[in-house]
Design an enzyme around this catalytic site. Structure first.
Site, PDB file in Angstrom:
ATOM      1  N   ASP A   1      31.819  70.363  50.018  1.00 39.18           N
ATOM      2  CA  ASP A   1      32.446  69.104  50.450  1.00 39.18           C
ATOM      3  C   ASP A   1      31.881  67.920  49.694  1.00 39.18           C
ATOM      4  O   ASP A   1      30.657  67.707  49.665  1.00 39.18           O
ATOM      5  CB  ASP A   1      32.207  68.885  51.948  1.00 39.18           C
ATOM      6  CG  ASP A   1      33.008  69.837  52.810  1.00 39.18           C
ATOM      7  OD1 ASP A   1      34.208  69.990  52.548  1.00 39.18           O
ATOM      8  OD2 ASP A   1      32.430  70.426  53.733  1.00 39.18           O
TER       9      ASP A   1
ATOM     10  N   ASP B   1      27.249  72.758  46.061  1.00 39.59           N
ATOM     11  CA  ASP B   1      27.715  72.378  47.382  1.00 39.59           C
ATOM     12  C   ASP B   1      29.257  72.287  47.299  1.00 39.59           C
ATOM     13  O   ASP B   1      29.823  72.308  46.198  1.00 39.59           O
ATOM     14  CB  ASP B   1      27.094  71.005  47.712  1.00 39.59           C
ATOM     15  CG  ASP B   1      27.706  70.381  48.923  1.00 39.59           C
ATOM     16  OD1 ASP B   1      27.663  71.009  49.981  1.00 39.59           O
ATOM     17  OD2 ASP B   1      28.243  69.256  48.812  1.00 39.59           O
TER      18      ASP B   1
HETATM   19  N1  LIG Z   1      31.577  68.148  62.359  1.00 38.69           N
HETATM   20  C1  LIG Z   1      31.303  67.875  61.084  1.00 38.69           C
HETATM   21  C2  LIG Z   1      30.114  68.290  60.491  1.00 38.69           C
HETATM   22  C3  LIG Z   1      29.902  67.984  59.147  1.00 38.69           C
HETATM   23  N2  LIG Z   1      30.843  67.303  58.454  1.00 38.69           N
HETATM   24  C4  LIG Z   1      30.639  67.008  57.010  1.00 38.69           C
HETATM   25  O1  LIG Z   1      30.652  68.222  56.282  1.00 38.69           O
HETATM   26  C5  LIG Z   1      29.797  68.129  55.152  1.00 38.69           C
HETATM   27  C6  LIG Z   1      28.972  69.403  55.024  1.00 38.69           C
HETATM   28  O2  LIG Z   1      29.450  70.244  54.091  1.00 38.69           O
HETATM   29  P1  LIG Z   1      28.782  70.528  52.615  1.00 38.69           P
HETATM   30  O3  LIG Z   1      29.823  71.370  51.941  1.00 38.69           O
HETATM   31  O4  LIG Z   1      28.575  69.172  51.975  1.00 38.69           O
HETATM   32  O5  LIG Z   1      27.477  71.255  52.822  1.00 38.69           O
HETATM   33  C7  LIG Z   1      28.854  66.967  55.396  1.00 38.69           C
HETATM   34  O6  LIG Z   1      28.950  66.038  54.328  1.00 38.69           O
HETATM   35  C8  LIG Z   1      29.331  66.341  56.724  1.00 38.69           C
HETATM   36  O7  LIG Z   1      29.528  64.958  56.593  1.00 38.69           O
HETATM   37  C9  LIG Z   1      31.999  66.927  59.037  1.00 38.69           C
HETATM   38  O8  LIG Z   1      32.861  66.316  58.351  1.00 38.69           O
HETATM   39  N3  LIG Z   1      32.225  67.205  60.356  1.00 38.69           N
END
Ligand SMILES: Nc1ccn([C@@H]2O[C@H](COP(=O)(O)O)[C@@H](O)[C@H]2O)c(=O)n1
Length: 322
Positions: free
Chosen positions: A86, A84
């Protein structure tokens, strides 16, 4: 961003899960520390080293040992890494302050109007607590996550952001990859180990982060989305994985997987892997630790609690490529 196949003959090797049943009961194995250090095997030396990481937790250390030994026996040519992005490859906190996700990088940048920023912040305040709420099931969270991603993407698309605006947004941001990131990306590249980054963040931003950090090597591939195509959110990574059969078909000899994630949704990222022999799952538990600890221990083989580094994955990768 401020910087801070060779074809392998199929073997009838037993996987860690196949050998597990024939072993003695879990917790009566002698602790390695009881041995004289001169008698230790390279594996025991390595395992003692990782066990010393105070932020590392395991529910079943024998099982972790079995998986690691089986993966090492199979050799690094059989290894692929699925991660992953973030809060897994990037830091969760720096100097006591939360670090941004890909979405946040854009949301906090000059390329977004202040009205849009306010609306996006409102969405984050509403939906992030739902994302990490342990009292709700995945089924309950799913429609709400789709709602969050869809609303945020609509707002962002309406901002008509240009490509060079993205590069600037990343340069100006406080995004930070975890300590040890260079070693992680460079070592995987040197050993031609494929790294699949599977993110529900914004693909263009993610690519810009790794490009600006000089680690966008040819072995790095992504299952990422910009603002087109299927929506990937944190709880539909299984569907995302199954849409990428072509990638996993290319990697059909890489049957051993090191998976890195920070949410329970990340556990499905390897669902498209063909003929998987072993998988070692390392989970970063960054937030709401006490509420979520048990479920992470039940799901991930190794749990790293409030660890802002890639030291443990790096130690595992070094051991598997020695
Ligand atoms: N509008 C948004 C939507 C999602 N998030 C955060 O992004 C993360 C998803 O990414 P991964 O690389 O972990 O798959 C997730 O943890 C959400 O909290 C956001 O900040 N804003």
């Amino acid at each position: 961003m401020r910087k801070n196949k060779n074809k392998r003959q199929p073997t009838k090797r037993k996987t860690a899960s196949q050998t597990q049943k024939s072993k003695r009961p879990r917790n009566d194995s002698p602790k390695m520390t009881e041995k004289d250090s001169s008698e230790l095997t390279p594996f025991e030396i390595f395992f003692q080293k990782i066990e010393k990481f105070s932020k590392l937790h395991m529910k079943d250390r024998d099982r972790v040992q079995e998986i690691l030994q089986s993966m090492q026996k199979a050799g690094s040519k059989t290894l692929q890494v699925i991660s992953d992005f973030d809060m897994t490859l990037t830091r969760f906190e720096y100097n006591g302050k939360r670090c941004p996700t890909c979405h946040n990088i854009l949301e906090r940048s000059d390329v977004i109007s202040s009205d849009c920023k306010k609306k996006l912040q409102g969405l984050l305040d509403k939906y992030y607590p739902i994302e990490i709420d342990t009292t709700l099931s995945v089924e309950e969270k799913l429609p709400l996550m789709v709602e969050w991603w869809t609303k945020a993407h609509e707002l962002l698309v309406n901002q008509k952001i240009k490509k060079d605006g993205l590069a600037k947004a990343v340069r100006d941001s406080d995004a930070k990859l975890r300590d040890g990131y260079k070693d992680f990306f460079d070592h995987l590249h040197e050993h031609s180990i494929p790294l699949l980054i599977f993110s529900a963040g914004i693909g263009d931003i993610l690519e810009e982060v790794i490009r600006q950090s000089d680690i966008f090597h040819p072995n790095v591939k992504g299952v990422l989305k910009a603002f087109k195509g299927e929506l990937i959110h944190i709880y539909n990574k299984r569907e995302g994985a199954l849409l990428n059969t072509g990638h996993f078909q290319e990697l059909r000899t890489q049957t051993n997987v090191l998976l890195l994630g920070d949410s329970l949704g990340d556990l499905n990222m390897a669902d498209g892997v063909q003929d998987m022999e072993n998988i070692l799952k390392i989970g970063f538990l960054n937030d709401k630790v006490e509420e979520r600890k048990q479920s992470y221990l039940d799901s991930y083989d190794i749990v790293l609690i409030k660890d802002e580094s890639l030291d443990v994955p790096n130690a595992v990768i070094r051991f598997l490529t020695e």
